[in-house]
Design a protein around this motif. Structure first.
Motif, PDB file in Angstrom:
ATOM      1  N   ALA A  53      60.286 -18.310 108.306  1.00 43.91           N
ATOM      2  CA  ALA A  53      61.300 -17.279 108.066  1.00 43.91           C
ATOM      3  C   ALA A  53      62.452 -17.842 107.243  1.00 43.91           C
ATOM      4  O   ALA A  53      62.948 -17.184 106.323  1.00 43.91           O
ATOM      5  CB  ALA A  53      61.803 -16.710 109.384  1.00 43.91           C
ATOM      6  N   GLN A  54      62.867 -19.062 107.552  1.00 45.45           N
ATOM      7  CA  GLN A  54      63.948 -19.700 106.786  1.00 45.45           C
ATOM      8  C   GLN A  54      63.521 -19.932 105.335  1.00 45.45           C
ATOM      9  O   GLN A  54      64.289 -19.662 104.402  1.00 45.45           O
ATOM     10  CB  GLN A  54      64.360 -21.015 107.440  1.00 45.45           C
ATOM     11  N   ASP A  55      62.314 -20.446 105.150  1.00 49.46           N
ATOM     12  CA  ASP A  55      61.815 -20.712 103.798  1.00 49.46           C
ATOM     13  C   ASP A  55      61.680 -19.428 102.987  1.00 49.46           C
ATOM     14  O   ASP A  55      62.058 -19.370 101.818  1.00 49.46           O
ATOM     15  CB  ASP A  55      60.454 -21.422 103.854  1.00 49.46           C
TER      16      ASP A  55
ATOM     17  N   ALA B  28      59.118  -8.997 111.523  1.00 42.81           N
ATOM     18  CA  ALA B  28      57.738  -9.476 111.629  1.00 42.81           C
ATOM     19  C   ALA B  28      57.165  -9.161 113.010  1.00 42.81           C
ATOM     20  O   ALA B  28      56.031  -8.697 113.131  1.00 42.81           O
ATOM     21  CB  ALA B  28      57.685 -10.977 111.358  1.00 42.81           C
ATOM     22  N   LYS B  29      57.960  -9.381 114.030  1.00 41.29           N
ATOM     23  CA  LYS B  29      57.505  -9.104 115.386  1.00 41.29           C
ATOM     24  C   LYS B  29      57.192  -7.615 115.558  1.00 41.29           C
ATOM     25  O   LYS B  29      56.181  -7.252 116.163  1.00 41.29           O
ATOM     26  CB  LYS B  29      58.559  -9.556 116.391  1.00 41.29           C
TER      27      LYS B  29
ATOM     28  N   ILE C 287      52.887 -11.418 105.202  1.00 40.76           N
ATOM     29  CA  ILE C 287      54.082 -10.809 104.602  1.00 40.76           C
ATOM     30  C   ILE C 287      53.674  -9.642 103.704  1.00 40.76           C
ATOM     31  O   ILE C 287      54.350  -8.613 103.659  1.00 40.76           O
ATOM     32  CB  ILE C 287      54.906 -11.855 103.825  1.00 40.76           C
ATOM     33  N   GLU C 288      52.552  -9.777 103.020  1.00 37.67           N
ATOM     34  CA  GLU C 288      52.052  -8.659 102.216  1.00 37.67           C
ATOM     35  C   GLU C 288      51.778  -7.449 103.101  1.00 37.67           C
ATOM     36  O   GLU C 288      52.108  -6.312 102.749  1.00 37.67           O
ATOM     37  CB  GLU C 288      50.780  -9.066 101.473  1.00 37.67           C
TER      38      GLU C 288
ATOM     39  N   ASP D 162      66.628 -14.535 111.113  1.00 38.93           N
ATOM     40  CA  ASP D 162      66.463 -13.851 112.399  1.00 38.93           C
ATOM     41  C   ASP D 162      66.037 -12.398 112.215  1.00 38.93           C
ATOM     42  O   ASP D 162      65.245 -11.870 112.995  1.00 38.93           O
ATOM     43  CB  ASP D 162      67.731 -13.951 113.253  1.00 38.93           C
ATOM     44  N   GLU D 163      66.516 -11.761 111.169  1.00 37.67           N
ATOM     45  CA  GLU D 163      66.113 -10.384 110.884  1.00 37.67           C
ATOM     46  C   GLU D 163      64.650 -10.325 110.452  1.00 37.67           C
ATOM     47  O   GLU D 163      63.921  -9.419 110.858  1.00 37.67           O
ATOM     48  CB  GLU D 163      66.995  -9.789 109.777  1.00 37.67           C
TER      49      GLU D 163
END
Length: 86
Positions: free
Chosen positions: A36-38, A24-25, A75-76, A18-19
Motif C-alpha cells: 500500500a505504501q509503495d 482493498a479490504k 489492483i486492476e 491506510d485508505e
C-alpha cells in the motif's frame, strides 16, 4: 469528464496507504502495508485518469514493478470495481 470520474481520479491520485488498505479490504483485495505504501507513493500527484484504459494499463505496469504482478492484477480488479458502473 463527469464529476464522479473526477472525484474517483482525485481520490486515487491522493490516496493514503491506510485508505488504500481499507478500500482493498472492502473489495476483497489482498494487500500488505508495504505494498500500500509503495503503490500510494507511485500514484501520488501523477494525475492518473483510471477511466482511460491506456493510463490505467500504464500505472498497473508500474504497480507490477513495485508490488508484483499478482498485486497489480488485484489492483486492476479494484480499479475495475471502481469504474465498472460508468
Amino acid at each position: 469528464m463527469k464529476l464522479f470520474e473526477m472525484m474517483v481520479n482525485h481520490k486515487i491520485n491522493n490516496i493514503r496507504p491506510d485508505e488504500l488498505l481499507s478500500l482493498a479490504k472492502q473489495h476483497k483485495v489482498a494487500l500488505t502495508q508495504k505494498q500500500a505504501q509503495d503503490i500510494t507513493a507511485l500514484l501520488a500527484g501523477k494525475n492518473i485518469n483510471i477511466f482511460d484504459i491506456r493510463q490505467r494499463q500504464n500505472v498497473l505496469g508500474q504497480i507490477a514493478k513495485v508490488a508484483g504482478a499478482s498485486t497489480a492484477r488485484e489492483i486492476e480488479s479494484l480499479f475495475n470495481n471502481l469504474t465498472s458502473t460508468f
